[in-house]
Design a protein around this motif. Structure first.
Motif, PDB file in Angstrom:
ATOM      1  N   THR A  65       0.827  -1.205   0.000  1.00 16.68           N
ATOM      2  CA  THR A  65       0.000   0.000   0.000  1.00 16.68           C
ATOM      3  C   THR A  65       0.861   1.255   0.000  1.00 16.68           C
ATOM      4  N   ALA A  66       1.985   1.200   0.703  1.00 18.32           N
ATOM      5  CA  ALA A  66       2.851   2.383   0.815  1.00 18.32           C
ATOM      6  C   ALA A  66       3.470   2.779  -0.522  1.00 18.32           C
ATOM      7  N   THR A  67       3.596   1.838  -1.464  1.00 12.43           N
ATOM      8  CA  THR A  67       4.235   2.139  -2.753  1.00 12.43           C
ATOM      9  C   THR A  67       3.236   2.214  -3.907  1.00 12.43           C
ATOM     10  N   ALA A  68       1.927   2.145  -3.595  1.00 12.01           N
ATOM     11  CA  ALA A  68       0.946   2.097  -4.674  1.00 12.01           C
ATOM     12  C   ALA A  68       0.910   3.404  -5.470  1.00 12.01           C
ATOM     13  N   ARG A  69       1.200   4.539  -4.833  1.00  7.79           N
ATOM     14  CA  ARG A  69       1.169   5.828  -5.520  1.00  7.79           C
ATOM     15  C   ARG A  69       2.509   6.178  -6.185  1.00  7.79           C
ATOM     16  N   SER A  70       3.471   5.329  -6.090  1.00  9.14           N
ATOM     17  CA  SER A  70       4.788   5.651  -6.640  1.00  9.14           C
ATOM     18  C   SER A  70       4.751   5.715  -8.167  1.00  9.14           C
ATOM     19  N   LEU A  71       5.554   6.589  -8.714  1.00  7.83           N
ATOM     20  CA  LEU A  71       5.693   6.693 -10.167  1.00  7.83           C
ATOM     21  C   LEU A  71       6.607   5.588 -10.677  1.00  7.83           C
ATOM     22  N   ASP A  72       6.535   5.353 -11.975  1.00  7.87           N
ATOM     23  CA  ASP A  72       7.467   4.413 -12.593  1.00  7.87           C
ATOM     24  C   ASP A  72       8.886   4.988 -12.525  1.00  7.87           C
ATOM     25  N   ASP A  73       9.859   4.125 -12.670  1.00  7.79           N
ATOM     26  CA  ASP A  73      11.251   4.572 -12.613  1.00  7.79           C
ATOM     27  C   ASP A  73      11.546   5.555 -13.751  1.00  7.79           C
ATOM     28  N   PRO A  74      12.279   6.631 -13.477  1.00  9.61           N
ATOM     29  CA  PRO A  74      12.708   7.530 -14.571  1.00  9.61           C
ATOM     30  C   PRO A  74      13.704   6.812 -15.486  1.00  9.61           C
ATOM     31  N   MET A  75      13.818   7.308 -16.713  1.00 10.06           N
ATOM     32  CA  MET A  75      14.682   6.666 -17.705  1.00 10.06           C
ATOM     33  C   MET A  75      15.739   7.661 -18.188  1.00 10.06           C
ATOM     34  N   ASP A  99      -4.821   7.523  -7.539  1.00  6.78           N
ATOM     35  CA  ASP A  99      -5.729   7.352  -6.400  1.00  6.78           C
ATOM     36  C   ASP A  99      -6.389   5.980  -6.434  1.00  6.78           C
ATOM     37  N   LEU A 100      -6.799   5.544  -7.612  1.00  5.28           N
ATOM     38  CA  LEU A 100      -7.451   4.240  -7.721  1.00  5.28           C
ATOM     39  C   LEU A 100      -6.469   3.105  -7.458  1.00  5.28           C
ATOM     40  N   ARG A 101      -5.219   3.247  -7.927  1.00  6.09           N
ATOM     41  CA  ARG A 101      -4.220   2.213  -7.644  1.00  6.09           C
ATOM     42  C   ARG A 101      -3.998   2.080  -6.138  1.00  6.09           C
ATOM     43  N   ALA A 102      -3.915   3.221  -5.445  1.00  8.01           N
ATOM     44  CA  ALA A 102      -3.744   3.178  -3.995  1.00  8.01           C
ATOM     45  C   ALA A 102      -4.967   2.566  -3.326  1.00  8.01           C
ATOM     46  N   LYS A 103      -6.151   2.860  -3.841  1.00  8.72           N
ATOM     47  CA  LYS A 103      -7.373   2.316  -3.247  1.00  8.72           C
ATOM     48  C   LYS A 103      -7.443   0.794  -3.440  1.00  8.72           C
ATOM     49  N   VAL A 104      -7.062   0.310  -4.615  1.00  6.65           N
ATOM     50  CA  VAL A 104      -7.047  -1.136  -4.861  1.00  6.65           C
ATOM     51  C   VAL A 104      -6.062  -1.829  -3.931  1.00  6.65           C
ATOM     52  N   SER A 105      -4.898  -1.216  -3.758  1.00 10.86           N
ATOM     53  CA  SER A 105      -3.909  -1.800  -2.850  1.00 10.86           C
ATOM     54  C   SER A 105      -4.422  -1.809  -1.419  1.00 10.86           C
ATOM     55  N   ASP A 106      -5.104  -0.756  -1.011  1.00  8.24           N
ATOM     56  CA  ASP A 106      -5.681  -0.723   0.335  1.00  8.24           C
ATOM     57  C   ASP A 106      -6.769  -1.782   0.483  1.00  8.24           C
ATOM     58  N   LYS A 120     -15.465  -6.332   0.525  1.00 10.39           N
ATOM     59  CA  LYS A 120     -14.276  -5.596   0.101  1.00 10.39           C
ATOM     60  C   LYS A 120     -13.822  -6.052  -1.293  1.00 10.39           C
ATOM     61  N   GLN A 121     -14.015  -7.313  -1.610  1.00  8.74           N
ATOM     62  CA  GLN A 121     -13.661  -7.811  -2.939  1.00  8.74           C
ATOM     63  C   GLN A 121     -14.556  -7.179  -4.003  1.00  8.74           C
ATOM     64  N   ILE A 122     -15.822  -6.970  -3.683  1.00  3.26           N
ATOM     65  CA  ILE A 122     -16.719  -6.288  -4.623  1.00  3.26           C
ATOM     66  C   ILE A 122     -16.220  -4.864  -4.873  1.00  3.26           C
ATOM     67  N   THR A 123     -15.862  -4.170  -3.792  1.00  7.86           N
ATOM     68  CA  THR A 123     -15.345  -2.807  -3.937  1.00  7.86           C
ATOM     69  C   THR A 123     -14.066  -2.791  -4.771  1.00  7.86           C
ATOM     70  N   ARG A 124     -13.212  -3.776  -4.520  1.00 10.86           N
ATOM     71  CA  ARG A 124     -11.964  -3.844  -5.283  1.00 10.86           C
ATOM     72  C   ARG A 124     -12.246  -4.084  -6.764  1.00 10.86           C
ATOM     73  N   SER A 125     -13.191  -4.956  -7.082  1.00 14.55           N
ATOM     74  CA  SER A 125     -13.527  -5.225  -8.487  1.00 14.55           C
ATOM     75  C   SER A 125     -14.114  -3.983  -9.149  1.00 14.55           C
ATOM     76  N   GLU A 126     -14.939  -3.246  -8.413  1.00 14.77           N
ATOM     77  CA  GLU A 126     -15.481  -2.003  -8.967  1.00 14.77           C
ATOM     78  C   GLU A 126     -14.364  -0.992  -9.228  1.00 14.77           C
ATOM     79  N   ASP A 127     -13.406  -0.909  -8.327  1.00 13.88           N
ATOM     80  CA  ASP A 127     -12.268  -0.014  -8.551  1.00 13.88           C
ATOM     81  C   ASP A 127     -11.435  -0.466  -9.743  1.00 13.88           C
ATOM     82  N   GLN A 128     -11.263  -1.778  -9.884  1.00 12.82           N
ATOM     83  CA  GLN A 128     -10.524  -2.288 -11.045  1.00 12.82           C
ATOM     84  C   GLN A 128     -11.251  -1.965 -12.341  1.00 12.82           C
ATOM     85  N   SER A 129     -12.588  -2.035 -12.316  1.00 16.14           N
ATOM     86  CA  SER A 129     -13.364  -1.699 -13.510  1.00 16.14           C
ATOM     87  C   SER A 129     -13.195  -0.232 -13.877  1.00 16.14           C
ATOM     88  N   GLN A 130     -13.246   0.634 -12.862  1.00 12.38           N
ATOM     89  CA  GLN A 130     -13.051   2.056 -13.123  1.00 12.38           C
ATOM     90  C   GLN A 130     -11.633   2.331 -13.614  1.00 12.38           C
TER      91      GLN A 130
END
Length: 449
Positions: free
Chosen positions: A75-85, A121-128, A268-278
């Motif tokens: 959860t702590a790294t869900a908002r992290s950006l991809d590595d710079p190149m 925000d959605l990636r962090a929410k899915v991880s949570d 919580k799995q239903i909420t996660r699936s809805e977040d994945q759909s969004q």
């Protein structure tokens, strides 16, 4: 002429005494050689202490705690950006002079992709959501282990009670054997009475073997639940917890919907699936990639030093079929999660009903044994013993009444243990202790030694 069976009473009496001695030896601890290691003393725990220890030291719970910790780290790294190149590019180097970098353009750039804030925000929410599901799984396991500890403890308490009944019956039978031997030696009792006594004693030995096997199996199960070796000596001190009253079925079902961790995990799995759909639909919004760099121009250029700036973005709308398909898959996963929740809710309601039926049945049997059958069996045995002592009854009646009393007492303790275990299962079914549940401790506090 001497009678060929003149010494038969003495020989038969000696065989009975030998059998009685064998029983006494089997019911007492065997002597150990002087150089043998002394076995560890049993650890005596109350049921509450055993449950508390299992919640800390159970191996499965320890593994689930580590899985939860791992999910929380993600959860702590869900908002992290991809590595710079970093890019280094050698451009327009002459083929005839590949070593002459003064004639080439050298480019050094650094680029970074920036997803939209809504995506992050959605990636962090899915991880949570994943971390919450792991927490619910841990709570489910804790409740399973607690119920298993209570059931194993009830089995040990029941076994200890059956052992006490067995020892009481063995004492009475030994007294009857002594009286029968005296009567037989004096020629006042038939040989069949002595043989029946020997058979009854053998059956008690068989019963003792079964009880010891049940005790060892329950103790091994409890030891493993507490995180110990299966052969660890553990005793339980306490009494049965027999619920005296229960809330209505509707109230129990309402409590289960709110507190059963499996149902919370599925929600919580239903909420996660809805977040994945969004999140799948947000894939149609392109991410931006920014790049900035330094350019070293060839010798002779008006400006040897230059910079570059670059903006790139994908075009997901040109691949809309793929993204629409992924969104439909996420919607289907949400429907599956809802169906799983409905099915699990129905199964939980069935568990509640089955635990209620088992508990009511055990309570009815406890009342029947305690108030009717036990007094009747005890009165019948006392009458049979008194009649036999005064030569007004058959030894067969004494043995039969003793076996009946043994069976009823055993069934009574089995009903108490069944009520205790059913109460634990009912609490497991609703996900929490039964609210305002008065209990009746039908037996005094004791240990399973």
């Amino acid at each position: 002429m001497k009678h060929p069976y003149r010494f038969a009473p003495i020989v038969l009496a000696l065989s009975i005494v030998s059998s009685s001695g064998c029983w006494a030896q089997s019911s007492s601890p065997s002597s150990l050689p002087s150089n043998a290691p002394v076995p560890p003393l049993p650890v005596s725990l109350s049921v509450e202490q055993a449950v508390a220890e299992a919640l800390v030291d159970n191996p499965q719970i320890r593994a689930a705690v580590r899985r939860l910790s791992l999910a929380q780290m993600k959860t702590a790294t869900a908002r992290s950006l991809d590595d710079p190149m970093l890019m280094v590019r050698d451009w327009q180097t002459p083929l005839r002079k590949p070593w002459d970098l003064n004639q080439a353009q050298l480019m050094f750039s650094l680029q970074q992709t920036f997803p939209g804030k809504q995506k992050l925000d959605l990636r962090a929410k899915v991880s949570d959501d994943d971390a919450q599901a792991a927490s619910d799984d841990l709570e489910t396991l804790r409740q399973d282990v607690s119920a298993s500890v209570r059931e194993a403890s009830s089995a040990l308490l029941r076994n200890a009670d059956e052992m006490r009944v067995h020892n009481q019956q063995a004492t009475v039978l030994n007294q009857a054997i002594s009286a029968t031997l005296a009567e037989y030696t004096a020629g006042k009792a038939p040989q069949s009475d002595v043989l029946r006594a020997q058979m009854a004693l053998t059956r008690l030995n068989e019963h003792l073997i079964e009880l010891e096997a049940e005790r060892d199996a329950a103790r091994a199960e409890l030891s493993v639940l507490l995180g110990h070796s299966p052969d660890a000596p553990i005793e339980i001190a306490g009494a049965y917890r027999v619920p005296a009253a229960l809330p209505s079925t509707e109230e129990l079902e309402r409590i289960a919907i709110e507190h059963r961790p499996e149902l919370a995990s599925l929600r919580k799995q239903i909420t996660r699936s809805e977040d994945q759909s969004q999140l799948a639909r947000l894939a149609l919004k392109p991410d931006l990639t920014l790049a900035a760099g330094y350019m070293l121009m060839p010798t002779g250029s008006n400006f040897r030093s230059a910079y570059m700036a670059e903006l790139t973005m994908p075009l997901p709308s040109l691949n809309r079929g793929r993204h629409d398909g992924e969104a439909k898959q996420a919607d289907a996963a949400t429907d599956v999660a809802r169906a799983d929740l409905d099915a699990r809710t129905s199964a939980v309601f069935l568990e509640i009903r089955q635990a209620q039926i088992a508990l009511h049945s055990a309570q009815s049997r406890i009342k029947l044994y305690r108030d009717t059958l036990l007094p009747q069996a005890e009165a019948n045995f006392s009458a049979s013993a008194s009649a036999y002592e005064n030569n007004r009854g058959e030894f067969t009646n004494l043995i039969d009444s003793q076996n009946l009393l043994l069976d009823i007492r055993t069934a009574y303790y089995q009903a108490l243990a069944a009520a205790d275990a059913s109460g634990a299962q009912l609490e497991r079914s609703i996900g929490m202790p039964i609210p305002a549940m008065p209990t009746t401790d039908s037996t005094p506090e004791r240990t399973t030694k």
